[in-house]
Design a protein around this motif. Structure first.
Motif, short mmCIF file in Angstrom:
data_model
loop_
_atom_site.label_atom_id
_atom_site.label_comp_id
_atom_site.label_asym_id
_atom_site.label_seq_id
_atom_site.Cartn_x
_atom_site.Cartn_y
_atom_site.Cartn_z
N GLU A 214 31.81 40.77 35.31
CA GLU A 214 32.15 39.40 34.90
C GLU A 214 33.67 39.19 34.84
O GLU A 214 34.16 38.13 35.25
CB GLU A 214 31.54 39.12 33.52
CG GLU A 214 31.80 37.73 32.98
CD GLU A 214 30.97 36.66 33.66
OE1 GLU A 214 31.32 35.48 33.52
OE2 GLU A 214 29.99 37.01 34.33
N ALA A 237 33.15 38.86 27.39
CA ALA A 237 33.29 37.73 28.32
C ALA A 237 32.87 36.44 27.64
O ALA A 237 33.50 35.39 27.82
CB ALA A 237 32.45 38.00 29.57
N ARG A 238 31.81 36.49 26.86
CA ARG A 238 31.35 35.29 26.15
C ARG A 238 32.40 34.78 25.18
O ARG A 238 32.66 33.58 25.09
CB ARG A 238 30.05 35.60 25.40
CG ARG A 238 29.50 34.42 24.62
CD ARG A 238 28.23 34.80 23.87
NE ARG A 238 27.19 35.23 24.79
CZ ARG A 238 26.00 35.66 24.40
NH1 ARG A 238 25.71 35.75 23.11
NH2 ARG A 238 25.09 36.02 25.29
N LYS A 241 35.30 33.13 27.04
CA LYS A 241 34.93 31.79 27.48
C LYS A 241 34.98 30.79 26.33
O LYS A 241 35.45 29.66 26.51
CB LYS A 241 33.52 31.82 28.08
CG LYS A 241 33.43 32.56 29.41
CD LYS A 241 32.00 32.62 29.90
CE LYS A 241 31.90 33.39 31.21
NZ LYS A 241 30.49 33.51 31.68
N ALA A 244 38.61 30.07 25.57
CA ALA A 244 39.18 29.26 26.65
C ALA A 244 38.75 27.80 26.52
O ALA A 244 39.56 26.88 26.72
CB ALA A 244 38.76 29.82 28.00
N ARG A 245 37.48 27.58 26.17
CA ARG A 245 37.01 26.20 25.99
C ARG A 245 37.70 25.52 24.82
O ARG A 245 38.10 24.35 24.91
CB ARG A 245 35.49 26.19 25.76
CG ARG A 245 34.65 26.39 27.02
CD ARG A 245 33.20 26.03 26.77
NE ARG A 245 32.61 26.83 25.69
CZ ARG A 245 31.99 27.98 25.86
NH1 ARG A 245 31.89 28.49 27.09
NH2 ARG A 245 31.47 28.64 24.84
N LEU A 324 41.55 32.53 32.60
CA LEU A 324 40.16 32.85 32.89
C LEU A 324 39.61 31.86 33.90
O LEU A 324 39.65 30.65 33.67
CB LEU A 324 39.33 32.82 31.61
CG LEU A 324 37.83 33.12 31.76
CD1 LEU A 324 37.62 34.59 32.14
CD2 LEU A 324 37.09 32.79 30.47
N THR A 326 36.85 29.83 35.37
CA THR A 326 35.60 29.33 34.78
C THR A 326 34.58 28.92 35.83
O THR A 326 33.39 28.96 35.59
CB THR A 326 35.89 28.15 33.85
OG1 THR A 326 36.64 27.16 34.57
CG2 THR A 326 36.71 28.61 32.64
N LYS A 327 35.05 28.49 36.98
CA LYS A 327 34.19 28.16 38.11
C LYS A 327 35.05 28.17 39.36
O LYS A 327 36.26 28.43 39.28
CB LYS A 327 33.51 26.81 37.91
CG LYS A 327 34.44 25.67 37.57
CD LYS A 327 33.65 24.42 37.22
CE LYS A 327 34.59 23.30 36.75
NZ LYS A 327 33.84 22.09 36.37
N GLY A 331 40.00 27.01 36.29
CA GLY A 331 40.11 27.97 35.21
C GLY A 331 40.80 27.36 34.02
O GLY A 331 41.11 26.16 34.00
N ARG A 332 41.03 28.20 32.99
CA ARG A 332 41.73 27.74 31.80
C ARG A 332 42.74 28.80 31.38
O ARG A 332 42.52 30.01 31.54
CB ARG A 332 40.76 27.44 30.66
CG ARG A 332 39.81 26.29 30.97
CD ARG A 332 38.92 25.94 29.80
NE ARG A 332 39.62 25.21 28.75
CZ ARG A 332 39.89 23.91 28.78
NH1 ARG A 332 39.55 23.18 29.84
NH2 ARG A 332 40.50 23.31 27.78
N LYS A 361 38.27 37.75 37.37
CA LYS A 361 38.35 36.40 36.80
C LYS A 361 39.35 36.31 35.64
O LYS A 361 39.85 35.23 35.34
CB LYS A 361 36.98 35.97 36.30
CG LYS A 361 35.94 35.77 37.39
CD LYS A 361 34.62 35.31 36.78
CE LYS A 361 33.58 35.08 37.87
NZ LYS A 361 32.28 34.63 37.28
#
Length: 441
Positions: A214, A237-238, A241, A244-245, A324, A326-327, A331-332, A361
């Motif tokens: 990941e 990783a969670r 994320k 980052a959000r 990171l 993200t898709k 990223g962020r 990532k």
């Protein structure tokens, strides 16, 4: 200023007689030396001989056993300041009734530093170590020196009919682990975490291995190295994320600069600070940047984000900066510092890590002394404050006031200016700790 250059290394043993002790101790008693093409790291004054020797008379069996037991940590663990770290990286910890050199050995993953200090007591007996200039070897050269030394001691034990020794058992396991990619992977992570083999609970190492797909292998290794030998939880990783959000700023990989790291020399041939400097210089040329201060607008454009990332901090209380993905192509970016100059530096470090940190990532700017982290710090310093312009601006005036004025102009910290001046030999290093960092950089 180049504090040291890569040199070859030899750990040697010349047998002498010993009448008492265990079979292993007697078989491997003799002259113990560590030498490079620059000289001896173990030379000192032998009071029994009343003269100098290239090394002490000790049982090299104990040194070989120590090298074997600490092999993974000596090979991969970066410099730390904990007491536990010293036991695994300083030959003084061997003990067993002998006077061992005050020699500290550590790796940044690519290059191994050997820092030899003189005996603390000027009247030390029976052997007083002179100390020596620090040396750097590639970590592969370090492996070869240890392999050769342990092999020599095992051969000596065999010649004296000492067949079943603890050293032989440990070394057999080490060689088997090094040949098994999966076991070697776990041993490396344990060493980066600052722990002896099998000392870390299996699920902790397994969690790190599980995050590699990941986050990327390089990022997982940097996470382990950033633990500073503690048992603190490693972010998953969670969790990355979620941070980052909540605290990150949007970035677009398509807008970020591109740089081919294949244009740089191999890592084990140059100090990390030199590699970082070279990358920053070449990136400036590629992007047609003048040798001057980089504006906020140009800096964030190179990272593929907006100036908002420099303008404010979302108070995430995180301990590191990171980017990171993200898709696809998005990223962020999360920056740690509350101060704009610090955020500029951290953003530049993350740009550097996109060059040095592999294709995963996650890209990190941590406190660790791995090769990658040291290279990205140097990259950021040179990118934001190009030395040739700094040197011309100061014109030989390296006073604190002049350094502060330069730092303000380039929008970096005074520490960044000071480090650049030390790395390039313009000012002396008064702090031994910063000298060690420079030597091992």
């Amino acid at each position: 200023m180049e504090a040291a250059v890569p040199v070859e290394l030899e750990i040697g043993f010349a047998a002498e007689s010993l009448s008492e002790g265990s079979p292993e101790e007697k078989a491997a008693f003799g002259l113990f030396t560590i030498q490079s093409s620059h000289g001896s790291l173990t030379e000192g004054w032998d009071h029994f001989l009343d003269g100098s020797r290239l090394g002490p008379l000790v049982s090299a069996y104990h040194a070989a056993e120590w090298f074997a037991w600490n092999w993974w940590r000596l090979r991969w663990e970066p410099r730390r300041s904990t007491e536990q770290w010293q036991f695994a990286h300083n030959l003084n910890a061997i003990g067993e009734g002998y006077a061992w050199p005050n020699l500290t050995i550590f790796s940044d993953g690519e290059r191994t530093a050997l820092i030899s200090a003189p005996s603390s007591d000027p009247n030390a007996k029976p052997f007083r170590y002179f100390g020596a200039l620090p040396i750097i070897v590639s970590s592969r050269a370090w492996e070869g020196a240890v392999d050769g030394f342990v092999g020599q001691i095992l051969a000596r034990l065999g010649a004296r009919d000492v067949r079943d020794s603890n050293l032989r058992r440990i070394w057999k396991d080490i060689l088997a682990e090094r040949e098994d990619p999966e076991i070697a992977r776990r041993r490396k992570l344990e060493a980066l975490l600052g722990r002896d083999p099998d000392e870390v609970e299996d699920d902790r190492v397994e969690r790190l291995v599980g995050e590699e797909e990941e986050l990327g292998r390089s990022a997982v290794e940097e996470l382990a190295a950033d633990q500073d030998g503690t048992d603190g939880a490693v972010l998953s990783a969670r969790q990355f994320k979620a941070i980052a959000r909540a605290s990150g700023f949007e970035c677009d990989v398509r807008d970020a600069m591109r740089f081919d790291p294949e244009t740089l020399p191999n890592r084990d041939t140059v100090p990390a600070w030199r590699l970082g400097t070279m990358a920053a210089e070449r990136l400036r040329e590629q992007e047609r940047l003048a040798w001057d201060r980089i504006s906020d607008h140009r800096l964030v454009a190179m990272a593929g984000c907006s100036k908002e990332v420099l303008a404010r901090n979302k108070e995430a209380n995180q301990t590191m900066s990171f980017s990171l993905a993200t898709k696809a192509e998005r990223g962020r970016i999360v920056l740690r510092s509350k101060w704009k100059d610090g955020r500029r530096f951290e953003l530049a470090r993350l740009i550097g890590d996109s060059i040095f940190g592999g294709q995963g990532k996650l890209h990190l700017a941590t406190r660790a002394y791995t090769y990658g982290q040291k290279a990205q710090r140097s990259f950021a310093a040179e990118l934001l404050c190009p030395f040739k312009t700094l040197d011309d601006m100061l014109g030989g005036d390296y006073s604190t006031e002049a350094q502060q004025d330069a730092a303000k102009y380039f929008a970096v910290s005074p520490m960044t200016v000071n480090t650049l001046l030390m790395n390039h030999g313009r000012i002396e290093r008064s702090d031994p700790e910063t000298s060690i960092d420079a030597i091992a950089a």
